[in-house]
Design a protein around this motif. Structure first.
Motif, PDB file in Angstrom:
ATOM      1  N   LYS A  53      21.038  -0.995 -28.878  1.00 17.24           N
ATOM      2  CA  LYS A  53      20.339  -1.384 -27.862  1.00 17.24           C
ATOM      3  C   LYS A  53      20.907  -2.872 -27.244  1.00 17.24           C
ATOM      4  CE  LYS A  53      15.924  -1.241 -28.540  1.00 17.24           C
ATOM      5  NZ  LYS A  53      14.569  -1.081 -29.389  1.00 17.24           N
ATOM      6  N   GLU A  54      21.412  -3.769 -27.976  1.00 18.75           N
ATOM      7  CA  GLU A  54      21.939  -4.908 -27.630  1.00 18.75           C
ATOM      8  C   GLU A  54      23.539  -4.568 -26.467  1.00 18.75           C
ATOM      9  OE1 GLU A  54      22.416  -7.513 -31.037  1.00 18.75           O
ATOM     10  OE2 GLU A  54      20.397  -7.589 -31.297  1.00 18.75           O
ATOM     11  N   GLN A  55      24.083  -3.817 -27.135  1.00 13.75           N
ATOM     12  CA  GLN A  55      25.360  -3.504 -26.592  1.00 13.75           C
ATOM     13  C   GLN A  55      25.116  -2.785 -25.242  1.00 13.75           C
ATOM     14  OE1 GLN A  55      28.492  -4.010 -27.292  1.00 13.75           O
ATOM     15  NE2 GLN A  55      27.604  -4.999 -29.351  1.00 13.75           N
ATOM     16  N   ILE A  56      24.040  -1.941 -25.100  1.00 16.91           N
ATOM     17  CA  ILE A  56      23.595  -1.259 -23.880  1.00 16.91           C
ATOM     18  C   ILE A  56      23.161  -2.452 -22.772  1.00 16.91           C
ATOM     19  CG2 ILE A  56      22.014   0.213 -22.706  1.00 16.91           C
ATOM     20  CD1 ILE A  56      22.062   2.090 -25.289  1.00 16.91           C
ATOM     21  N   ALA A  57      22.452  -3.378 -23.245  1.00 17.51           N
ATOM     22  CA  ALA A  57      21.897  -4.226 -22.621  1.00 17.51           C
ATOM     23  C   ALA A  57      23.220  -5.295 -22.044  1.00 17.51           C
ATOM     24  CB  ALA A  57      21.112  -5.144 -23.044  1.00 17.51           C
ATOM     25  N   ARG A  58      24.158  -5.344 -22.845  1.00 16.03           N
ATOM     26  CA  ARG A  58      25.301  -6.370 -22.631  1.00 16.03           C
ATOM     27  C   ARG A  58      26.057  -5.722 -21.564  1.00 16.03           C
ATOM     28  NH1 ARG A  58      30.249  -6.983 -27.079  1.00 16.03           N
ATOM     29  NH2 ARG A  58      31.689  -8.329 -25.689  1.00 16.03           N
ATOM     30  N   PHE A  59      26.322  -4.549 -21.411  1.00 17.43           N
ATOM     31  CA  PHE A  59      27.132  -4.005 -20.325  1.00 17.43           C
ATOM     32  C   PHE A  59      26.245  -3.575 -19.258  1.00 17.43           C
ATOM     33  CE2 PHE A  59      29.571  -3.590 -24.317  1.00 17.43           C
ATOM     34  CZ  PHE A  59      31.116  -4.213 -24.045  1.00 17.43           C
TER      35      PHE A  59
ATOM     36  N   ASN B 107      31.086   4.188 -21.475  1.00 18.73           N
ATOM     37  CA  ASN B 107      32.376   4.196 -22.518  1.00 18.73           C
ATOM     38  C   ASN B 107      32.186   2.834 -23.424  1.00 18.73           C
ATOM     39  OD1 ASN B 107      33.042   6.491 -20.962  1.00 18.73           O
ATOM     40  ND2 ASN B 107      33.973   5.344 -19.302  1.00 18.73           N
ATOM     41  N   GLU B 108      31.912   1.661 -22.764  1.00 13.16           N
ATOM     42  CA  GLU B 108      31.701   0.632 -23.446  1.00 13.16           C
ATOM     43  C   GLU B 108      31.011   0.806 -24.740  1.00 13.16           C
ATOM     44  OE1 GLU B 108      33.880  -2.029 -23.037  1.00 13.16           O
ATOM     45  OE2 GLU B 108      34.688  -1.465 -21.334  1.00 13.16           O
TER      46      GLU B 108
ATOM     47  N   VAL C 247      29.843   1.769 -30.861  1.00 14.63           N
ATOM     48  CA  VAL C 247      29.128   2.914 -31.623  1.00 14.63           C
ATOM     49  C   VAL C 247      30.140   3.431 -32.668  1.00 14.63           C
ATOM     50  CG1 VAL C 247      27.569   4.932 -31.711  1.00 14.63           C
ATOM     51  CG2 VAL C 247      27.145   3.095 -30.157  1.00 14.63           C
ATOM     52  N   ARG C 248      31.396   3.829 -32.157  1.00 14.60           N
ATOM     53  CA  ARG C 248      32.304   4.480 -32.766  1.00 14.60           C
ATOM     54  C   ARG C 248      32.800   3.999 -33.997  1.00 14.60           C
ATOM     55  NH1 ARG C 248      36.198   4.706 -28.941  1.00 14.60           N
ATOM     56  NH2 ARG C 248      35.287   6.902 -28.144  1.00 14.60           N
ATOM     57  N   ILE C 249      32.846   2.641 -34.057  1.00 19.56           N
ATOM     58  CA  ILE C 249      33.393   1.677 -35.396  1.00 19.56           C
ATOM     59  C   ILE C 249      32.100   1.308 -36.085  1.00 19.56           C
ATOM     60  CG2 ILE C 249      35.463   1.017 -33.994  1.00 19.56           C
ATOM     61  CD1 ILE C 249      34.193  -1.606 -33.356  1.00 19.56           C
ATOM     62  N   MET C 250      30.813   1.505 -35.933  1.00 24.62           N
ATOM     63  CA  MET C 250      29.814   1.244 -36.833  1.00 24.62           C
ATOM     64  C   MET C 250      29.702   1.983 -37.915  1.00 24.62           C
ATOM     65  SD  MET C 250      26.654   0.648 -34.161  1.00 24.62           S
ATOM     66  CE  MET C 250      26.445  -0.748 -33.054  1.00 24.62           C
TER      67      MET C 250
ATOM     68  N   CYS D 275      27.320  10.802 -25.893  1.00 26.04           N
ATOM     69  CA  CYS D 275      26.528  10.128 -25.042  1.00 26.04           C
ATOM     70  C   CYS D 275      26.952  11.019 -23.832  1.00 26.04           C
ATOM     71  CB  CYS D 275      27.218   8.686 -24.703  1.00 26.04           C
ATOM     72  SG  CYS D 275      26.124   7.785 -23.128  1.00 26.04           S
ATOM     73  N   VAL D 276      25.891  11.588 -22.898  1.00 30.27           N
ATOM     74  CA  VAL D 276      25.732  12.504 -22.059  1.00 30.27           C
ATOM     75  C   VAL D 276      25.137  11.879 -20.783  1.00 30.27           C
ATOM     76  CG1 VAL D 276      26.343  14.364 -23.247  1.00 30.27           C
ATOM     77  CG2 VAL D 276      23.923  13.707 -22.749  1.00 30.27           C
TER      78      VAL D 276
END
Length: 96
Positions: free
Chosen positions: A27-33, A74-75, A80-83, A91-92
């Motif tokens: 959720k933080e990553q989504i907000a960050r981008f 994409n970001e 998420v890929r490296i978690m 993601c769609v």
């Protein structure tokens, strides 16, 4: 504003605190981008269709978010890929 749905499958061996922390990081990553999380749907522990990393069960989460920036998904996917706890993700873009 584009709408997206991120499906995250988290290892069945992970404790609840770690799962919550993983979802919060996403959720933080989504907000960050530049995205806005509108809903997080926790489906709980489910049986997998096939074994992944010798696991038969995993936790499913569906995160719905909106973003003006088309690069946001994409970001987020690249993070998420490296978690470690995430075993699958998708993601769609949802139709308007």
């Amino acid at each position: 504003m584009h709408k997206y749905e991120l499906t995250v499958v988290i290892s069945g061996k992970v404790e609840e605190e770690a799962r919550t922390a993983t979802i919060e990081k996403i959720k933080e990553q989504i907000a960050r981008f530049g995205g806005t999380v509108t809903n997080v749907d926790d489906w709980g522990k489910r049986r997998l269709a096939y074994e992944i990393q010798k696991m038969k069960e995993a936790y499913y989460y569906f995160i719905t978010f909106e973003s003006e920036d088309s690069n946001c998904p994409n970001e987020v996917e690249s993070r998420v890929r490296i978690m470690d706890d995430v075993i699958r993700y998708l993601c769609v873009r949802q139709d308007a």
